[in-house]
Design an enzyme around this catalytic site. Structure first.
Site, short mmCIF file in Angstrom:
data_model
loop_
_atom_site.label_atom_id
_atom_site.label_comp_id
_atom_site.label_asym_id
_atom_site.label_seq_id
_atom_site.Cartn_x
_atom_site.Cartn_y
_atom_site.Cartn_z
N VAL A 174 -1.53 -9.33 -20.25
CA VAL A 174 -2.26 -8.31 -21.02
C VAL A 174 -3.27 -7.59 -20.13
CG1 VAL A 174 -4.25 -9.74 -21.75
CG2 VAL A 174 -3.39 -7.95 -23.28
N SER A 175 -3.62 -8.21 -19.01
CA SER A 175 -4.75 -7.77 -18.21
C SER A 175 -4.34 -6.92 -17.01
CB SER A 175 -5.51 -9.04 -17.72
OG SER A 175 -6.29 -8.77 -16.61
N PRO A 176 -4.71 -5.62 -17.03
CA PRO A 176 -4.36 -4.75 -15.90
C PRO A 176 -5.07 -5.16 -14.61
CG PRO A 176 -5.80 -3.58 -17.45
CD PRO A 176 -5.43 -4.88 -18.09
#
Ligand SMILES: N[C@@H](CCC(=O)N[C@@H](CS)C(=O)NCC(=O)O)C(=O)O
Length: 224
Positions: free
Chosen positions: A12-14
């Site tokens: 989920v984490s760029p």
């Protein structure tokens, strides 16, 4: 012996995508034993009492879009945020399904963990897809080199208590190590001690911990 260098992350984490690519690029240069530890960021945020910055403060959210654009160019990691798709996946549906699936793959076919993680980020941040959808997970897995049989087994395994427990246990492990966000690095330093670092933007500090030189962003893209 290569020093242990752990990265805890959620697709989920760029910022985790950038941290992950940089750790992969630096693996040979720094001769580190890179350990991939997929966790559930939602659980980390909850346990640590943290709130996603973009939700906490709208101004921060606006800044982060610009920040990610700059970082994407600087590190040559393709990150494009589509607000609608990001909000749906990150906040409405959560990445529990893809993270359990990735955990199932990590348990059964760990040789695919790296490429599958990368391809999840590409589906989410380049192709702007809903990575919680089974068809998207199938397509992402095919790009990572998994065959149909492995994919269907992972879908089945993803709902098992062993898989759920493993994801929970890695999430807990990170929280116990002080994690409040992602990427979260656990580094075995030159001084023989264990160090923890938050963020994809601390390479000079990490180089100091390892007593190595930071060669810069090494903009060559890993296999995509
Ligand atoms: N400055 C860090 C920011 C990393 C970051 O904001 N990560 C998000 C997840 S994508 C997070 O965990 N935020 C929690 C926080 O900032 O407290 C970087 O460049 O990597």
């Amino acid at each position: 012996m290569a020093r242990r260098f752990e990265i805890f992350y959620d697709v989920v984490s760029p910022y985790s995508f950038i941290g992950f690519e940089m750790a992969c690029r630096l693996r040979d240069t720094w001769k580190i034993n890179l350990l991939l530890k997929p966790f559930f960021l939602g659980g980390v945020m909850k346990s640590s009492g943290n709130t996603p910055p973009a939700i906490q403060c709208q101004t921060k959210g606006i800044y982060m879009m610009k920040d990610l654009e700059n970082l994407s160019r600087h590190y040559n990691v393709p990150v494009k945020i589509d607000h609608e798709n990001f909000a749906k996946v990150a906040f409405e549906k959560t990445t529990l399904k893809p993270m359990r699936y990735l955990t199932a793959i990590d348990m059964a076919y760990p040789q695919f963990t790296e490429e599958l993680s990368r391809q999840f980020w590409i589906s989410f941040f380049c192709k702007i897809q809903d990575i919680t959808e089974p068809d998207v997970i199938r397509e992402t897995s095919t790009r990572a080199g998994l065959n149909k049989e492995q994919v269907e087994k992972a879908f089945e395994d993803a709902t098992s208590s062993e898989t759920k427990e493993r994801l929970t246990s890695l999430t807990k492990e990170a929280v116990e190590l002080g994690a409040f966000g992602a990427p979260w690095f656990v580094i075995h330093g030159k001084d023989g001690k264990q160090h923890t670092v938050f963020g994809s933007d601390r390479w000079g500090v990490i180089a100091d911990i390892l007593d190595e030189e930071y060669p810069g962003p090494m903009r060559k893209l890993s296999k995509t």
